[in-house]
Design a protein around this motif. Structure first.
Motif, PDB file in Angstrom:
ATOM      1  N   GLU A   1      58.280  44.383  -2.778  1.00  8.65           N
ATOM      2  CA  GLU A   1      58.374  44.526  -1.763  1.00  8.65           C
ATOM      3  C   GLU A   1      59.475  45.655  -1.273  1.00  8.65           C
ATOM      4  OE1 GLU A   1      57.529  43.425   2.630  1.00  8.65           O
ATOM      5  OE2 GLU A   1      56.589  43.617   0.553  1.00  8.65           O
ATOM      6  N   ILE A   2      60.777  45.716  -2.109  1.00  8.05           N
ATOM      7  CA  ILE A   2      61.685  46.806  -2.070  1.00  8.05           C
ATOM      8  C   ILE A   2      60.974  47.988  -2.365  1.00  8.05           C
ATOM      9  CG2 ILE A   2      63.671  47.695  -3.112  1.00  8.05           C
ATOM     10  CD1 ILE A   2      64.559  44.549  -3.326  1.00  8.05           C
ATOM     11  N   VAL A   3      60.069  48.081  -3.504  1.00  7.44           N
ATOM     12  CA  VAL A   3      59.453  49.413  -3.573  1.00  7.44           C
ATOM     13  C   VAL A   3      58.493  49.668  -2.684  1.00  7.44           C
ATOM     14  CG1 VAL A   3      57.799  50.687  -5.575  1.00  7.44           C
ATOM     15  CG2 VAL A   3      59.771  49.051  -6.235  1.00  7.44           C
ATOM     16  N   ARG A   4      57.885  48.885  -2.146  1.00  6.65           N
ATOM     17  CA  ARG A   4      56.761  49.284  -1.043  1.00  6.65           C
ATOM     18  C   ARG A   4      57.536  49.839   0.317  1.00  6.65           C
ATOM     19  NH1 ARG A   4      54.894  46.073   3.355  1.00  6.65           N
ATOM     20  NH2 ARG A   4      52.580  46.807   3.974  1.00  6.65           N
ATOM     21  N   HIS A   5      58.589  49.103   0.534  1.00  8.78           N
ATOM     22  CA  HIS A   5      59.424  49.874   1.710  1.00  8.78           C
ATOM     23  C   HIS A   5      59.881  51.146   1.454  1.00  8.78           C
ATOM     24  CE1 HIS A   5      59.366  45.602   3.279  1.00  8.78           C
ATOM     25  NE2 HIS A   5      60.376  46.021   4.304  1.00  8.78           N
ATOM     26  N   ALA A   6      60.311  51.349   0.166  1.00 12.30           N
ATOM     27  CA  ALA A   6      60.891  52.792  -0.090  1.00 12.30           C
ATOM     28  C   ALA A   6      59.715  53.650   0.005  1.00 12.30           C
ATOM     29  CB  ALA A   6      61.177  52.743  -1.748  1.00 12.30           C
ATOM     30  N   ARG A   7      58.333  53.422  -0.376  1.00 11.84           N
ATOM     31  CA  ARG A   7      57.178  54.212  -0.264  1.00 11.84           C
ATOM     32  C   ARG A   7      56.807  54.445   1.258  1.00 11.84           C
ATOM     33  NH1 ARG A   7      53.895  51.016  -4.939  1.00 11.84           N
ATOM     34  NH2 ARG A   7      54.501  52.154  -6.561  1.00 11.84           N
ATOM     35  N   ILE A   8      57.115  53.632   2.105  1.00  5.59           N
ATOM     36  CA  ILE A   8      56.565  53.520   3.377  1.00  5.59           C
ATOM     37  C   ILE A   8      57.733  54.575   4.201  1.00  5.59           C
ATOM     38  CG2 ILE A   8      56.693  52.426   5.625  1.00  5.59           C
ATOM     39  CD1 ILE A   8      55.470  49.752   4.072  1.00  5.59           C
ATOM     40  N   VAL A   9      59.005  54.416   3.974  1.00  2.50           N
ATOM     41  CA  VAL A   9      60.120  55.092   4.583  1.00  2.50           C
ATOM     42  C   VAL A   9      60.065  56.583   4.007  1.00  2.50           C
ATOM     43  CG1 VAL A   9      62.633  55.406   4.632  1.00  2.50           C
ATOM     44  CG2 VAL A   9      61.579  53.065   5.171  1.00  2.50           C
ATOM     45  N   ALA A  10      59.754  56.727   2.853  1.00  2.00           N
ATOM     46  CA  ALA A  10      59.411  58.255   2.122  1.00  2.00           C
ATOM     47  C   ALA A  10      58.550  59.000   3.051  1.00  2.00           C
ATOM     48  CB  ALA A  10      59.248  58.039   0.652  1.00  2.00           C
ATOM     49  N   ARG A  11      57.244  58.150   3.274  1.00  2.00           N
ATOM     50  CA  ARG A  11      56.336  58.966   3.875  1.00  2.00           C
ATOM     51  C   ARG A  11      56.637  59.157   5.419  1.00  2.00           C
ATOM     52  NH1 ARG A  11      54.222  62.028   6.259  1.00  2.00           N
ATOM     53  NH2 ARG A  11      51.995  62.334   6.665  1.00  2.00           N
ATOM     54  N   LEU A  12      57.409  58.088   6.221  1.00  2.00           N
ATOM     55  CA  LEU A  12      57.773  58.174   7.386  1.00  2.00           C
ATOM     56  C   LEU A  12      58.995  59.157   7.742  1.00  2.00           C
ATOM     57  CD1 LEU A  12      57.310  54.571   8.642  1.00  2.00           C
ATOM     58  CD2 LEU A  12      55.829  56.356   9.115  1.00  2.00           C
ATOM     59  N   TYR A  13      59.820  59.335   6.748  1.00  2.00           N
ATOM     60  CA  TYR A  13      61.055  60.213   6.842  1.00  2.00           C
ATOM     61  C   TYR A  13      60.385  61.645   6.675  1.00  2.00           C
ATOM     62  CZ  TYR A  13      65.662  61.910   6.751  1.00  2.00           C
ATOM     63  OH  TYR A  13      66.822  62.476   6.983  1.00  2.00           O
ATOM     64  N   ARG A  14      59.466  61.799   5.759  1.00  2.00           N
ATOM     65  CA  ARG A  14      58.628  63.273   5.857  1.00  2.00           C
ATOM     66  C   ARG A  14      58.001  63.594   7.131  1.00  2.00           C
ATOM     67  NH1 ARG A  14      53.637  64.638   3.327  1.00  2.00           N
ATOM     68  NH2 ARG A  14      53.620  62.730   2.190  1.00  2.00           N
ATOM     69  N   LEU A  15      57.312  62.530   7.632  1.00  2.00           N
ATOM     70  CA  LEU A  15      56.580  62.697   8.791  1.00  2.00           C
ATOM     71  C   LEU A  15      57.663  63.164   9.900  1.00  2.00           C
ATOM     72  CD1 LEU A  15      53.920  62.323  10.453  1.00  2.00           C
ATOM     73  CD2 LEU A  15      54.660  59.907  10.945  1.00  2.00           C
ATOM     74  N   GLN A  16      58.734  62.603  10.089  1.00  2.00           N
ATOM     75  CA  GLN A  16      59.794  62.824  10.969  1.00  2.00           C
ATOM     76  C   GLN A  16      60.204  64.362  11.004  1.00  2.00           C
ATOM     77  OE1 GLN A  16      63.972  60.986  12.096  1.00  2.00           O
ATOM     78  NE2 GLN A  16      63.990  61.672   9.927  1.00  2.00           N
ATOM     79  N   LEU A  17      60.100  64.946   9.732  1.00  2.00           N
ATOM     80  CA  LEU A  17      60.270  66.553   9.578  1.00  2.00           C
ATOM     81  C   LEU A  17      59.211  67.345   9.803  1.00  2.00           C
ATOM     82  CD1 LEU A  17      62.761  66.392   6.526  1.00  2.00           C
ATOM     83  CD2 LEU A  17      63.348  66.343   8.770  1.00  2.00           C
ATOM     84  N   GLU A  18      57.964  66.677   9.625  1.00  2.00           N
ATOM     85  CA  GLU A  18      56.770  67.497   9.992  1.00  2.00           C
ATOM     86  C   GLU A  18      56.770  67.549  11.174  1.00  2.00           C
ATOM     87  OE1 GLU A  18      54.300  66.060   5.797  1.00  2.00           O
ATOM     88  OE2 GLU A  18      54.041  65.067   7.907  1.00  2.00           O
ATOM     89  N   GLU A  19      57.050  66.456  12.143  1.00  2.00           N
ATOM     90  CA  GLU A  19      56.858  66.397  13.637  1.00  2.00           C
ATOM     91  C   GLU A  19      57.914  66.923  14.423  1.00  2.00           C
ATOM     92  OE1 GLU A  19      53.810  65.954  14.872  1.00  2.00           O
ATOM     93  OE2 GLU A  19      53.105  65.246  13.195  1.00  2.00           O
ATOM     94  N   ILE A  20      58.771  67.810  13.721  1.00  2.00           N
ATOM     95  CA  ILE A  20      60.039  68.510  14.585  1.00  2.00           C
ATOM     96  C   ILE A  20      59.444  69.056  15.838  1.00  2.00           C
ATOM     97  CG2 ILE A  20      61.561  70.483  14.820  1.00  2.00           C
ATOM     98  CD1 ILE A  20      62.259  69.913  11.922  1.00  2.00           C
ATOM     99  N   ASP A  21      60.112  68.609  17.024  1.00  2.00           N
ATOM    100  CA  ASP A  21      59.913  68.941  18.297  1.00  2.00           C
ATOM    101  C   ASP A  21      58.712  68.327  18.999  1.00  2.00           C
ATOM    102  OD1 ASP A  21      62.360  70.124  18.330  1.00  2.00           O
ATOM    103  OD2 ASP A  21      61.282  72.317  18.042  1.00  2.00           O
ATOM    104  N   HIS A  22      58.012  67.751  18.121  1.00  2.00           N
ATOM    105  CA  HIS A  22      56.606  67.100  18.777  1.00  2.00           C
ATOM    106  C   HIS A  22      56.986  65.529  19.523  1.00  2.00           C
ATOM    107  CE1 HIS A  22      54.060  69.693  16.032  1.00  2.00           C
ATOM    108  NE2 HIS A  22      54.568  70.379  17.103  1.00  2.00           N
ATOM    109  N   VAL A  23      57.038  65.627  20.623  1.00  2.00           N
ATOM    110  CA  VAL A  23      57.630  64.286  21.321  1.00  2.00           C
ATOM    111  C   VAL A  23      56.324  63.763  22.100  1.00  2.00           C
ATOM    112  CG1 VAL A  23      60.017  64.981  21.422  1.00  2.00           C
ATOM    113  CG2 VAL A  23      58.738  65.469  23.106  1.00  2.00           C
TER     114      VAL A  23
END
Length: 232
Positions: free
Chosen positions: A210-232
């Motif tokens: 579960e710890i590794v799974r959470h890391a994978r999810i957050v890694a993808r979502l953090y990258r999404l945050q940077l991909e979606e800069i200014d898209h609100v």
């Protein structure tokens, strides 16, 4: 690993397996992160002042929530995780004013405090924050250690080099990069705490997974945050 933590051969094997899964997640995350436009420009030596201001603006809207979800997670750790709860609380205290550094850096880079404080989360930040609160609201949310691994890893491994590159490319002073510089200097200590927390948390294979799974999810979502800069 802290010698005071009772361990068995099975526990050590599970912790080591989790470390391997987290390390692989980090390798994949860092490689994918380098392809995100704002990061790619930074790594290529082509970052613009406008890019940096937008990065600060977008990060602030999510960072302001950081200590809040950590505190919520701590409040949902039961009696079997008392020491882990103490570690979470100390971490929340250490993080709870980080967003002010982002505001100060934004102003030093030519923005205004009023603008950054009035900002909204972008699409990726909304997804990341929603997942963090969802996970933190569950009973005994030890899986969030995986999220911390990714976020603190950004500070320890990338924030220092990024702050130096931004100074050099944009000719900015220390007052404009203090958020990244601070995390580059201090998140190694946070990862030491993470190693202790991991040993405290992992008692079975399901928890390690579960710890590794959470890391994978957050890694993808953090990258999404940077991909979606200014898209609100």
């Amino acid at each position: 690993m802290n010698a005071a933590i009772p361990t068995t051969a099975d526990n050590r094997a599970l912790v080591e397996a989790a470390h391997r899964g987290l390390a692989q997640t980090w390798i994949e995350f860092e490689s994918a992160l380098a392809q995100v436009p704002v990061v790619a420009r930074l790594l290529a030596g082509k970052l613009r002042l406008e890019d940096y201001r937008r990065l600060l603006f977008n990060l602030r809207q999510q960072v302001v929530e950081g200590s809040r979800w950590i505190s919520r997670a701590a409040s949902n750790l039961g009696p079997n995780h008392e020491e882990l709860r103490s570690l979470f609380v100390r971490h929340a205290v250490a993080e709870h004013r980080d967003y002010r550094l982002l505001e100060d850096n934004y102003v030093a880079a030519g923005g205004t405090a009023e603008d950054i404080r009035a900002g909204r989360m972008n699409i990726g930040s909304e997804a990341l924050s929603a997942f963090m609160y969802h996970a933190a609201s569950r009973p005994d949310p030890v899986g969030l250690l995986g999220a911390m691994y990714v976020i603190e890893g950004l500070g320890e491994r990338l924030a220092g080099p990024w702050s130096q590159a931004i100074r050099e490319q944009l000719g900015l002073g220390d007052e404009a990069v203090s958020f990244l510089a601070y995390h580059g200097a201090n998140d190694g200590d946070h990862l030491d705490m993470f190693d202790r927390a991991l040993a405290l948390a992992i008692a079975d294979r399901a928890t390690a997974d579960e710890i590794v799974r959470h890391a994978r999810i957050v890694a993808r979502l953090y990258r999404l945050q940077l991909e979606e800069i200014d898209h609100v």
